[in-house]
Design a protein around this motif. Structure first.
Motif, PDB file in Angstrom:
ATOM      1  N   MET A   1       1.023  -1.315   0.138  1.00 45.72           N
ATOM      2  CA  MET A   1       0.013   0.109   0.118  1.00 45.72           C
ATOM      3  C   MET A   1       0.762   1.256  -0.097  1.00 45.72           C
ATOM      4  O   MET A   1       0.350   2.414  -0.573  1.00 45.72           O
ATOM      5  CB  MET A   1      -0.993   0.126   1.161  1.00 45.72           C
ATOM      6  CG  MET A   1      -1.919  -1.189   1.310  1.00 45.72           C
ATOM      7  SD  MET A   1      -3.147  -1.036  -0.238  1.00 45.72           S
ATOM      8  CE  MET A   1      -3.996   0.484   0.381  1.00 45.72           C
ATOM      9  N   VAL A   2       2.173   0.985   0.355  1.00 55.55           N
ATOM     10  CA  VAL A   2       2.853   2.352   0.689  1.00 55.55           C
ATOM     11  C   VAL A   2       4.284   1.806   0.176  1.00 55.55           C
ATOM     12  O   VAL A   2       4.623   0.732  -0.047  1.00 55.55           O
ATOM     13  CB  VAL A   2       2.907   2.962   2.040  1.00 55.55           C
ATOM     14  CG1 VAL A   2       1.747   3.294   2.490  1.00 55.55           C
ATOM     15  CG2 VAL A   2       3.524   1.823   3.052  1.00 55.55           C
ATOM     16  N   THR A   3       5.102   2.820  -0.291  1.00 54.16           N
ATOM     17  CA  THR A   3       6.477   2.592  -0.496  1.00 54.16           C
ATOM     18  C   THR A   3       7.473   2.427   0.753  1.00 54.16           C
ATOM     19  O   THR A   3       7.267   3.173   1.586  1.00 54.16           O
ATOM     20  CB  THR A   3       6.931   3.798  -1.328  1.00 54.16           C
ATOM     21  OG1 THR A   3       6.268   3.811  -2.529  1.00 54.16           O
ATOM     22  CG2 THR A   3       8.536   3.545  -1.944  1.00 54.16           C
ATOM     23  N   GLY A   4       8.253   1.283   0.497  1.00 50.46           N
ATOM     24  CA  GLY A   4       8.797   0.970   1.706  1.00 50.46           C
ATOM     25  C   GLY A   4       9.761  -0.300   1.387  1.00 50.46           C
ATOM     26  O   GLY A   4      10.139  -0.541   0.643  1.00 50.46           O
ATOM     27  N   ARG A   5      10.338  -0.584   2.753  1.00 51.54           N
ATOM     28  CA  ARG A   5      11.222  -1.598   2.744  1.00 51.54           C
ATOM     29  C   ARG A   5      10.558  -3.013   3.576  1.00 51.54           C
ATOM     30  O   ARG A   5       9.781  -2.616   4.627  1.00 51.54           O
ATOM     31  CB  ARG A   5      12.555  -1.348   3.798  1.00 51.54           C
ATOM     32  CG  ARG A   5      13.646  -2.581   3.948  1.00 51.54           C
ATOM     33  CD  ARG A   5      14.637  -1.798   4.565  1.00 51.54           C
ATOM     34  NE  ARG A   5      14.545  -0.950   5.544  1.00 51.54           N
ATOM     35  CZ  ARG A   5      14.259  -1.348   6.951  1.00 51.54           C
ATOM     36  NH1 ARG A   5      14.290  -2.468   7.009  1.00 51.54           N
ATOM     37  NH2 ARG A   5      13.970  -0.582   7.725  1.00 51.54           N
ATOM     38  N   LEU A   6      10.769  -4.054   3.131  1.00 53.55           N
ATOM     39  CA  LEU A   6      10.080  -5.392   3.578  1.00 53.55           C
ATOM     40  C   LEU A   6      10.753  -5.773   4.827  1.00 53.55           C
ATOM     41  O   LEU A   6      12.101  -5.899   4.816  1.00 53.55           O
ATOM     42  CB  LEU A   6       9.973  -6.541   2.513  1.00 53.55           C
ATOM     43  CG  LEU A   6       9.207  -6.329   1.373  1.00 53.55           C
ATOM     44  CD1 LEU A   6       9.145  -7.390   0.401  1.00 53.55           C
ATOM     45  CD2 LEU A   6       7.667  -6.038   1.746  1.00 53.55           C
ATOM     46  N   GLU A   7      10.056  -6.400   5.822  1.00 50.10           N
ATOM     47  CA  GLU A   7      10.630  -6.866   7.029  1.00 50.10           C
ATOM     48  C   GLU A   7       9.916  -8.164   7.254  1.00 50.10           C
ATOM     49  O   GLU A   7       8.494  -8.358   6.765  1.00 50.10           O
ATOM     50  CB  GLU A   7      10.246  -6.153   8.238  1.00 50.10           C
ATOM     51  CG  GLU A   7      11.466  -5.058   8.161  1.00 50.10           C
ATOM     52  CD  GLU A   7      11.431  -4.050   9.551  1.00 50.10           C
ATOM     53  OE1 GLU A   7      10.302  -4.419  10.422  1.00 50.10           O
ATOM     54  OE2 GLU A   7      12.297  -3.436   9.526  1.00 50.10           O
ATOM     55  N   ALA A   8      10.381  -9.461   7.858  1.00 49.00           N
ATOM     56  CA  ALA A   8       9.771 -10.546   8.017  1.00 49.00           C
ATOM     57  C   ALA A   8       8.668 -10.440   8.942  1.00 49.00           C
ATOM     58  O   ALA A   8       8.789  -9.437   9.980  1.00 49.00           O
ATOM     59  CB  ALA A   8      10.740 -11.520   8.605  1.00 49.00           C
ATOM     60  N   ALA A   9       7.437 -11.242   8.967  1.00 51.81           N
ATOM     61  CA  ALA A   9       6.523 -11.148  10.131  1.00 51.81           C
ATOM     62  C   ALA A   9       6.559 -11.987  11.457  1.00 51.81           C
ATOM     63  O   ALA A   9       6.024 -11.749  11.982  1.00 51.81           O
ATOM     64  CB  ALA A   9       5.178 -11.183   9.213  1.00 51.81           C
ATOM     65  N   GLY A  10       7.510 -12.660  11.114  1.00 49.73           N
ATOM     66  CA  GLY A  10       7.719 -13.991  12.153  1.00 49.73           C
ATOM     67  C   GLY A  10       9.091 -14.244  12.369  1.00 49.73           C
ATOM     68  O   GLY A  10       9.922 -13.943  11.508  1.00 49.73           O
ATOM     69  N   PRO A  11       9.315 -14.837  13.261  1.00 53.63           N
ATOM     70  CA  PRO A  11      10.781 -15.691  13.315  1.00 53.63           C
ATOM     71  C   PRO A  11      11.115 -16.624  12.321  1.00 53.63           C
ATOM     72  O   PRO A  11      12.478 -16.846  12.194  1.00 53.63           O
ATOM     73  CB  PRO A  11      10.499 -16.466  14.832  1.00 53.63           C
ATOM     74  CG  PRO A  11       9.264 -16.782  14.783  1.00 53.63           C
ATOM     75  CD  PRO A  11       8.383 -15.729  14.307  1.00 53.63           C
ATOM     76  N   HIS A  12      10.318 -17.174  11.485  1.00 55.00           N
ATOM     77  CA  HIS A  12      10.863 -17.995  10.462  1.00 55.00           C
ATOM     78  C   HIS A  12      10.934 -17.149   9.230  1.00 55.00           C
ATOM     79  O   HIS A  12      11.085 -18.037   7.867  1.00 55.00           O
ATOM     80  CB  HIS A  12       9.365 -19.280  10.433  1.00 55.00           C
ATOM     81  CG  HIS A  12       9.256 -19.784  11.507  1.00 55.00           C
ATOM     82  ND1 HIS A  12      10.103 -20.846  12.011  1.00 55.00           N
ATOM     83  CD2 HIS A  12       8.166 -19.870  12.522  1.00 55.00           C
ATOM     84  CE1 HIS A  12       9.444 -21.340  13.015  1.00 55.00           C
ATOM     85  NE2 HIS A  12       8.619 -20.862  13.462  1.00 55.00           N
TER      86      HIS A  12
END
Length: 369
Positions: free
Chosen positions: A92-103
């Motif tokens: 939805m926005v411009t940005g940087r991806l990060e993992a949502a969980g420990p896996h």
């Protein structure tokens, strides 16, 4: 003495030449192949194939019989996503991806649940923009505090204040709460990428630290039990004439249900939609896979059905089948055929009922020279 020497030379020439040590000319002659036991192309174009060679290459024949079957059209199609059971996850926005969980980030082929957070996007906003967002949040909180105090006073004077004023104050307070929550989420710096449906990830374009633009496709989800195919009909086709449809997946024919036809041409063709809802149907073919759909119509046609693998091409690029004319002799027959059901074709000319057609090993027989 001279006469004696001449007699010895003549006797020596009359004797058979002796073989060299370790070589037996008779044995060498016995090792030469017998042409009567070797597969070979005959002058009339047929092939002589001994029984041992037939067993080695797995030749199998079947007699053909005339049948009256539904007329079939072959259409080019593409596997598409089921719009009711599949979904796409976009930023939805411009940005940087990060993992949502420990896996870490989910990989293609992983199963996901509806509502599951697949990744976070940290907006790439500058310092000035974040400062403006912080100032806006502070203003909203101050306005919310004043609105709360005003609502409390109105409730104390409920006996003398009209009810509509109290309702308006409550509505204003709820509105401010929503704006504060939105501003706080924007300031927190993370936007959640949530799975809109449950299923299997057909594609994953996510890497930790990757920069994405707004509306970029990050994940694609398909229902493992739903298969949708779009075909293009370039000739006029009455949808009411469609009786059944199917596609060949290996040696298996997957039946399809006709959903309907679009009412608008695309690239001068009429799009037709087919589907199959069965366990694992959506995992049969990947999205975007080109396929051939065998469309069976209500009208019928007569011919001799044979397996698709029985058809080969000769040196003149003609379609032929190999017919067993004798126990060890096979002859090619030029045929005219049309699609039937994906696994078989309908031969309209070139064969006679009762002919034993080679259904396994035809390509190997076709290569014998």
């Amino acid at each position: 003495m001279r006469a004696w020497l001449i007699l010895c030379c003549v006797a020596g020439l009359a004797l058979p030449a002796a073989a060299h040590e370790g070589h037996d000319h008779a044995d060498q002659k016995s090792l030469l192949p017998d042409r009567g036991d070797v597969a070979q192309r005959l002058p009339d174009g047929g092939v002589f194939l001994p029984k041992p060679a037939q067993r080695r290459i797995g030749v199998r024949t079947l007699p053909v019989a005339a049948e009256t079957l539904p007329r079939t059209l072959e259409l080019a199609g593409t596997v598409i996503m089921d719009p009711h059971r599949g979904g796409r996850v976009q930023a939805m926005v411009t940005g940087r991806l990060e993992a949502a969980g420990p896996h870490g980030l989910p990989a293609a082929g992983s199963r996901v649940r509806k509502g599951q957070v697949l990744a976070w996007v940290v907006p790439a906003s500058g310092g000035i923009e974040r400062a403006n967002q912080a100032a806006l949040l502070a203003e909203l909180k101050a306005a919310r505090e004043l609105a709360g105090k005003r609502l409390a006073r109105l409730r104390e004077l409920a006996d003398t204040v009209p009810g509509k004023e109290i309702e308006a104050a409550e509505s204003e307070l709820r509105s401010l709460d929503g704006r504060i929550a939105a501003a706080g989420a924007g300031l927190s710096g993370r936007d959640a990428l949530v799975a809109p449906v449950g299923g299997v990830l057909a594609a994953s374009n996510a890497v930790v630290g990757q920069v994405v633009e707004a509306r970029d496709l990050v994940f694609e989800i398909v229902d493992p039990d739903s298969l949708h195919i779009e075909a293009l009909a370039y000739e006029p086709l009455d949808p009411g004439q469609v009786a059944a449809a199917g596609i060949a997946v290996g040696e298996r024919v997957v039946p399809l249900d006709f959903v309907g036809a679009a009412r608008r041409l695309r690239e001068q063709a009429l799009p037709l939609i087919f589907e199959n809802h069965a366990v694992g149907a959506g995992l049969t073919l990947p999205l975007g896979q080109p396929v051939k759909i065998q469309l069976r119509l209500a009208s019928t046609v007569s011919g001799l059905p044979v397996p698709q693998r029985a058809l080969v091409r000769n040196q003149a690029n003609e379609t032929v089948v190999w017919v067993k004319a004798a126990p060890e002799r096979f002859v090619p027959r030029t045929v005219r055929s049309e699609p039937l059901d994906g696994a078989r074709v309908l031969v309209r000319a070139g064969l006679q009922p009762g002919d034993r057609v080679v259904v396994d090993g035809a390509a190997l027989i076709n290569q014998i020279r």
